[in-house]
Write a protein that holds these residues in place. Structure first.
Motif, short mmCIF file in Angstrom:
data_model
loop_
_atom_site.label_atom_id
_atom_site.label_comp_id
_atom_site.label_asym_id
_atom_site.label_seq_id
_atom_site.Cartn_x
_atom_site.Cartn_y
_atom_site.Cartn_z
N PRO A 53 -2.69 13.01 -28.07
CA PRO A 53 -3.85 12.84 -28.95
C PRO A 53 -4.16 14.10 -29.75
N GLN A 54 -4.75 13.89 -30.91
CA GLN A 54 -5.22 15.00 -31.75
C GLN A 54 -6.65 15.34 -31.33
N ASP A 55 -6.77 15.80 -30.11
CA ASP A 55 -8.06 16.08 -29.48
C ASP A 55 -7.90 17.38 -28.70
N LEU A 56 -8.67 18.40 -29.05
CA LEU A 56 -8.52 19.70 -28.41
C LEU A 56 -8.88 19.67 -26.93
N LYS A 57 -9.59 18.64 -26.48
CA LYS A 57 -9.94 18.53 -25.07
C LYS A 57 -8.78 17.99 -24.24
#
Length: 265
Positions: free
Chosen positions: A73-77
């Motif tokens: 995913p393009q999610d920093l978390k």
């Protein structure tokens, strides 16, 4: 690795150990299939695709060239957790589409239904839930955690904000920003995303009875103008209507949501 005897894998394709390739699957030149991927019967993966992660693709889905399916995913978390992307049957995924799996904090799954069309350049982000018979037109993006109902059409170069819900049968015009929930069968247009009416063309094409369409039009007017808040007007409609379609709209409105609604003008 499990490759069915009837599968056709191009000599230049890479299928990693552990992948499951079903009967009559076709993998084209220079495509890469990851170790946790499952391709069901009749899937067509054309040339130059990357399908990776814990990704399942349903029967007879076709993936056109230069897609990235199942990468992180393009999610920093996101921190490497083992999450999934589940794609249903008979979908058409055109060139340069990207689809990401879920995240641990978002439920762990991105799920796509059956018989959808994702045109060139579409992005489906992490933890989205997309129904069946959905059409997403070229270069549109669906941000994380969005929920898209069955039979929705999203016009080209449009953006759906994270956590937004779009109800069944709604239609979104091209070059439209959707930052609030859209009622079932709603019609949204304009750059900033305004609810301009009902998707009457879609309802007629579906063969919805004229009496139901009339009831929906009357309900739309009540939702747009009357005493009390939008939700209060919806609650009154629930008590007054016998229409199954109106009840579907009202139940959507009264369901808990993280977003506000686009309301009738």
């Amino acid at each position: 690795m499990s490759i069915h005897a009837t599968a056709r894998i191009h000599d230049s394709a890479i299928v990693e150990e552990g992948a499951e390739i079903g009967p009559d699957v076709e993998v084209g030149a220079f495509s890469v299939i990851g170790s946790k991927v499952k391709l069901s019967a009749g899937v067509r993966v054309k040339s130059h695709n990357v399908i990776t992660g814990q990704t399942e693709i349903g029967e007879k889905t076709e993936v056109f060239p230069f897609c990235s399916i199942g990468d992180i995913p393009q999610d920093l978390k996101f921190s490497g957790e083992d999450t999934r992307l589940i794609i249903g049957a008979r979908n058409t995924i055109r060139e340069h589409v990207t689809m990401n799996p879920g995240t641990a904090h978002g439920g762990g799954e991105t799920v796509i239904g059956d018989d959808c069309l994702f045109m060139a350049g579409v992005h489906v982000a992490h933890d989205c839930r997309i129904g069946s018979r959905v059409i997403v037109v070229n270069q549109s993006g669906i941000a994380g955690h969005a929920v898209i109902g069955d039979d929705v059409i999203i016009g080209g170069v449009s953006g759906v904000h994270q956590w937004v819900r779009i109800g069944k049968g709604a239609i979104i015009g091209g070059v439209t920003k959707v930052a609030k929930d859209v009622i079932p069968y709603g019609m949204v247009d304009a750059d900033a995303g305004e609810l301009r009416g009902l998707n009457l063309v879609g309802l007629r094409r579906k063969g919805v009875d004229r009496a139901e369409i009339t009831a929906l039009r009357a309900a739309y007017k009540v939702l747009g103008d009357g005493d009390g808040s939008f939700q209060e007007r919806a609650a009154r409609l629930m008590e007054e209507t016998d229409s199954a379609y109106v009840k579907e709209v009202v139940e959507f409105i009264l369901t808990d949501s993280d977003r506000h609604f686009l309301t009738p003008r």
